[in-house]
Design a protein around this motif. Sequence first.
Motif, PDB file in Angstrom:
ATOM      1  N   ALA A   1       0.838  -1.184   0.000  1.00  0.00           N
ATOM      2  CA  ALA A   1       0.000   0.000   0.000  1.00  0.00           C
ATOM      3  C   ALA A   1       0.876   1.238   0.000  1.00  0.00           C
ATOM      4  N   GLN A  14      -6.623   3.119   0.065  1.00  0.00           N
ATOM      5  CA  GLN A  14      -6.711   2.136  -1.010  1.00  0.00           C
ATOM      6  C   GLN A  14      -8.174   1.904  -1.353  1.00  0.00           C
ATOM      7  N   VAL A  28      -7.611   8.371  -3.975  1.00  0.00           N
ATOM      8  CA  VAL A  28      -6.687   7.835  -2.973  1.00  0.00           C
ATOM      9  C   VAL A  28      -5.833   8.972  -2.423  1.00  0.00           C
ATOM     10  N   GLN A 165      -5.427  -7.359   4.056  1.00  0.00           N
ATOM     11  CA  GLN A 165      -5.093  -6.431   2.983  1.00  0.00           C
ATOM     12  C   GLN A 165      -6.136  -6.532   1.884  1.00  0.00           C
ATOM     13  N   VAL A 171      -3.549  -1.344  -9.960  1.00  0.00           N
ATOM     14  CA  VAL A 171      -3.801  -0.111  -9.224  1.00  0.00           C
ATOM     15  C   VAL A 171      -3.997   1.055 -10.188  1.00  0.00           C
ATOM     16  N   GLN A 192      -0.871  -4.278  -7.373  1.00  0.00           N
ATOM     17  CA  GLN A 192      -0.615  -4.705  -6.000  1.00  0.00           C
ATOM     18  C   GLN A 192      -0.523  -6.212  -5.985  1.00  0.00           C
ATOM     19  N   THR A 197       2.890  -2.672  -3.693  1.00  0.00           N
ATOM     20  CA  THR A 197       2.666  -2.062  -5.005  1.00  0.00           C
ATOM     21  C   THR A 197       3.933  -2.184  -5.834  1.00  0.00           C
TER      22      THR A 197
END
Length: 221
Positions: A1, A14, A28, A165, A171, A192, A197
Amino acid sequence: AATFPQSEDVLLVQSAGGVFFRDVMPAVGESLKSNHEYALTSGMIELKFPSGAEVILDAPTVVEIASLDRLIVRQGSCSVHAPAGAEGFQVITPKTEVTDLGTRFSVDVDEAGDTEVQVVEGAAEVQPRDRLPTETILLTERQASRFDGGDSSTVEFQANKYRHQLPDRVVEFAMGTTNGKPNGQLRNVSVQRDGTTRHYNVSELIGVEVTHFHGGANTQH
Protein backbone atom coordinates in the motif's frame (compact mmCIF):
# COMPACT_ATOMS: atom_id res chain seq x y z
CA ALA A 1 0.00 0.00 0.00
CA ALA A 2 1.07 3.58 -0.59
CA THR A 3 2.33 5.64 2.32
CA PHE A 4 0.96 9.07 3.18
CA PRO A 5 2.21 11.89 5.44
CA GLN A 6 0.64 12.30 8.87
CA SER A 7 -2.82 13.83 8.52
CA GLU A 8 -5.45 15.17 10.89
CA ASP A 9 -8.14 13.71 8.63
CA VAL A 10 -9.41 10.19 7.92
CA LEU A 11 -7.88 9.27 4.57
CA LEU A 12 -8.80 6.82 1.85
CA VAL A 13 -5.54 4.94 1.29
CA GLN A 14 -6.71 2.14 -1.01
CA SER A 15 -9.74 1.16 -3.04
CA ALA A 16 -10.48 -2.09 -4.84
CA GLY A 17 -13.60 -1.37 -6.88
CA GLY A 18 -15.08 0.67 -4.03
CA VAL A 19 -18.38 2.43 -4.81
CA PHE A 20 -20.42 4.63 -2.46
CA PHE A 21 -24.19 5.01 -2.77
CA ARG A 22 -24.97 8.67 -3.61
CA ASP A 23 -21.42 9.77 -2.76
CA VAL A 24 -18.42 10.17 -5.03
CA MET A 25 -15.53 7.95 -3.96
CA PRO A 26 -12.62 10.26 -2.99
CA ALA A 27 -9.32 9.87 -4.78
CA VAL A 28 -6.69 7.83 -2.97
CA GLY A 29 -5.00 10.12 -0.46
CA GLU A 30 -8.05 12.34 0.02
CA SER A 31 -10.13 12.61 3.19
CA LEU A 32 -13.62 11.46 4.11
CA LYS A 33 -16.15 13.63 5.91
CA SER A 34 -16.97 13.17 9.58
CA ASN A 35 -20.58 12.84 10.79
CA HIS A 36 -21.70 11.71 7.35
CA GLU A 37 -23.16 8.30 6.57
CA TYR A 38 -21.37 6.39 3.81
CA ALA A 39 -22.88 3.29 2.22
CA LEU A 40 -20.25 1.15 0.48
CA THR A 41 -22.28 -0.80 -2.08
CA SER A 42 -19.48 -2.74 -3.79
CA GLY A 43 -15.76 -3.43 -3.52
CA MET A 44 -13.39 -2.89 -0.62
CA ILE A 45 -11.67 0.23 0.72
CA GLU A 46 -9.02 0.96 3.33
CA LEU A 47 -9.14 3.99 5.62
CA LYS A 48 -6.38 5.40 7.81
CA PHE A 49 -7.17 7.39 10.96
CA PRO A 50 -4.86 10.09 12.41
CA SER A 51 -3.92 7.79 15.32
CA GLY A 52 -2.53 5.26 12.84
CA ALA A 53 -5.49 2.87 13.03
CA GLU A 54 -6.20 1.20 9.70
CA VAL A 55 -9.68 -0.03 8.78
CA ILE A 56 -10.70 -2.18 5.81
CA LEU A 57 -14.39 -2.05 4.85
CA ASP A 58 -15.95 -4.84 2.82
CA ALA A 59 -19.20 -4.08 0.93
CA PRO A 60 -22.04 -3.93 1.61
CA THR A 61 -21.30 -1.79 4.66
CA VAL A 62 -22.82 1.36 6.16
CA VAL A 63 -20.50 3.49 8.31
CA GLU A 64 -20.04 6.94 9.78
CA ILE A 65 -16.86 8.57 11.05
CA ALA A 66 -18.01 9.79 14.46
CA SER A 67 -14.65 11.31 15.39
CA LEU A 68 -11.00 10.86 14.54
CA ASP A 69 -10.83 7.74 16.73
CA ARG A 70 -14.40 6.43 16.54
CA LEU A 71 -16.07 4.61 13.65
CA ILE A 72 -19.77 3.79 13.66
CA VAL A 73 -20.64 0.59 11.78
CA ARG A 74 -24.40 0.34 11.32
CA GLN A 75 -24.25 -2.71 9.09
CA GLY A 76 -21.60 -4.79 7.36
CA SER A 77 -18.01 -5.82 7.97
CA CYS A 78 -14.80 -4.09 8.95
CA SER A 79 -11.30 -5.20 9.90
CA VAL A 80 -9.22 -3.03 12.23
CA HIS A 81 -5.47 -2.90 12.80
CA ALA A 82 -4.47 -0.56 15.60
CA PRO A 83 -0.66 -0.47 15.93
CA ALA A 84 1.22 0.96 18.90
CA GLY A 85 -0.05 4.46 19.56
CA ALA A 86 -3.56 3.76 18.24
CA GLU A 87 -4.86 2.00 21.35
CA GLY A 88 -8.31 3.21 22.34
CA PHE A 89 -9.70 3.29 18.82
CA GLN A 90 -13.40 2.41 18.93
CA VAL A 91 -15.88 0.70 16.62
CA ILE A 92 -19.47 1.49 17.59
CA THR A 93 -22.29 -0.81 16.46
CA PRO A 94 -26.01 -0.87 17.34
CA LYS A 95 -25.34 -3.48 20.04
CA THR A 96 -21.73 -2.84 21.18
CA GLU A 97 -18.84 -0.47 21.69
CA VAL A 98 -15.57 -2.21 20.81
CA THR A 99 -12.41 -0.57 22.17
CA ASP A 100 -9.06 -1.58 20.78
CA LEU A 101 -6.33 -2.42 23.31
CA GLY A 102 -3.62 -2.84 20.67
CA THR A 103 -4.82 -5.50 18.29
CA ARG A 104 -6.26 -6.77 15.05
CA PHE A 105 -9.95 -7.58 15.11
CA SER A 106 -12.96 -7.87 12.83
CA VAL A 107 -16.53 -6.71 13.39
CA ASP A 108 -19.58 -8.03 11.53
CA VAL A 109 -22.99 -6.36 11.95
CA ASP A 110 -26.11 -7.95 10.46
CA GLU A 111 -29.36 -6.23 9.45
CA ALA A 112 -30.75 -6.54 12.98
CA GLY A 113 -27.66 -4.90 14.46
CA ASP A 114 -26.43 -8.12 16.03
CA THR A 115 -22.65 -7.95 16.22
CA GLU A 116 -19.89 -10.52 16.01
CA VAL A 117 -16.37 -9.59 17.16
CA GLN A 118 -13.34 -11.73 16.28
CA VAL A 119 -9.93 -10.91 17.77
CA VAL A 120 -7.01 -12.05 15.63
CA GLU A 121 -4.24 -10.84 17.93
CA GLY A 122 -3.86 -8.62 20.98
CA ALA A 123 -7.03 -7.77 22.88
CA ALA A 124 -10.25 -5.78 22.57
CA GLU A 125 -12.75 -4.68 25.18
CA VAL A 126 -16.43 -5.01 24.27
CA GLN A 127 -19.14 -3.02 26.03
CA PRO A 128 -22.62 -4.41 25.24
CA ARG A 129 -24.84 -1.34 24.92
CA ASP A 130 -27.63 -2.93 26.99
CA ARG A 131 -25.42 -3.37 30.05
CA LEU A 132 -23.83 -1.19 32.70
CA PRO A 133 -20.43 0.36 31.82
CA THR A 134 -18.79 -1.92 34.37
CA GLU A 135 -20.01 -5.02 32.54
CA THR A 136 -17.39 -5.11 29.83
CA ILE A 137 -16.11 -8.25 28.15
CA LEU A 138 -12.43 -8.75 27.34
CA LEU A 139 -11.64 -10.72 24.19
CA THR A 140 -8.08 -11.84 23.55
CA GLU A 141 -6.26 -13.56 20.69
CA ARG A 142 -8.34 -16.17 18.82
CA GLN A 143 -11.49 -15.42 20.81
CA ALA A 144 -14.84 -14.47 19.27
CA SER A 145 -18.26 -13.55 20.62
CA ARG A 146 -21.68 -12.59 19.31
CA PHE A 147 -23.79 -9.83 20.86
CA ASP A 148 -27.52 -9.73 20.10
CA GLY A 149 -28.92 -7.46 22.79
CA GLY A 150 -29.29 -10.34 25.23
CA ASP A 151 -26.63 -12.56 26.72
CA SER A 152 -23.42 -12.64 24.68
CA SER A 153 -22.39 -16.01 23.30
CA THR A 154 -19.03 -17.46 22.38
CA VAL A 155 -18.74 -18.37 18.69
CA GLU A 156 -16.15 -20.22 16.67
CA PHE A 157 -13.03 -18.19 15.93
CA GLN A 158 -12.61 -17.77 12.17
CA ALA A 159 -9.35 -16.13 11.14
CA ASN A 160 -10.60 -15.57 7.59
CA LYS A 161 -13.16 -13.06 8.86
CA TYR A 162 -10.26 -10.60 9.21
CA ARG A 163 -9.00 -8.82 6.08
CA HIS A 164 -5.24 -8.29 6.29
CA GLN A 165 -5.09 -6.43 2.98
CA LEU A 166 -7.01 -5.60 -0.15
CA PRO A 167 -6.88 -8.17 -2.97
CA ASP A 168 -4.19 -8.23 -5.66
CA ARG A 169 -5.23 -5.97 -8.52
CA VAL A 170 -4.17 -3.39 -11.12
CA VAL A 171 -3.80 -0.11 -9.22
CA GLU A 172 -3.23 2.24 -12.17
CA PHE A 173 -1.83 2.41 -15.67
CA ALA A 174 -0.57 5.11 -18.04
CA MET A 175 -0.98 5.43 -21.79
CA GLY A 176 1.52 6.94 -24.20
CA THR A 177 1.00 10.10 -26.25
CA THR A 178 1.92 11.28 -29.73
CA ASN A 179 2.05 15.02 -30.35
CA GLY A 180 0.37 15.54 -26.99
CA LYS A 181 -2.56 13.22 -27.74
CA PRO A 182 -3.19 9.70 -26.37
CA ASN A 183 -2.00 7.10 -28.88
CA GLY A 184 -3.65 4.03 -27.32
CA GLN A 185 -0.30 2.44 -26.42
CA LEU A 186 0.25 1.20 -22.88
CA ARG A 187 3.30 2.84 -21.27
CA ASN A 188 3.42 1.42 -17.73
CA VAL A 189 1.25 -0.30 -15.15
CA SER A 190 1.18 -0.50 -11.34
CA VAL A 191 -0.21 -3.56 -9.58
CA GLN A 192 -0.61 -4.70 -6.00
CA ARG A 193 0.78 -8.15 -5.32
CA ASP A 194 0.70 -9.63 -1.82
CA GLY A 195 0.15 -6.19 -0.28
CA THR A 196 3.05 -4.53 -2.14
CA THR A 197 2.67 -2.06 -5.01
CA ARG A 198 4.92 -2.88 -7.96
CA HIS A 199 5.54 -0.73 -11.03
CA TYR A 200 6.27 -2.18 -14.48
CA ASN A 201 7.29 -0.54 -17.72
CA VAL A 202 5.58 -2.00 -20.78
CA SER A 203 8.94 -3.43 -21.90
CA GLU A 204 8.92 -5.68 -18.79
CA LEU A 205 5.52 -7.18 -19.55
CA ILE A 206 4.93 -10.47 -21.35
CA GLY A 207 2.49 -10.13 -24.21
CA VAL A 208 -0.58 -12.39 -24.35
CA GLU A 209 -3.39 -12.95 -26.78
CA VAL A 210 -6.91 -13.58 -25.42
CA THR A 211 -8.52 -16.41 -27.36
CA HIS A 212 -11.60 -16.91 -25.16
CA PHE A 213 -13.32 -15.07 -22.31
CA HIS A 214 -16.34 -16.09 -20.24
CA GLY A 215 -17.68 -13.55 -17.75
CA GLY A 216 -20.13 -15.73 -15.87
CA ALA A 217 -23.70 -14.90 -14.89
CA ASN A 218 -23.02 -11.50 -13.25
CA THR A 219 -23.40 -8.89 -16.00
CA GLN A 220 -23.14 -5.91 -13.65
CA HIS A 221 -19.34 -5.81 -13.47
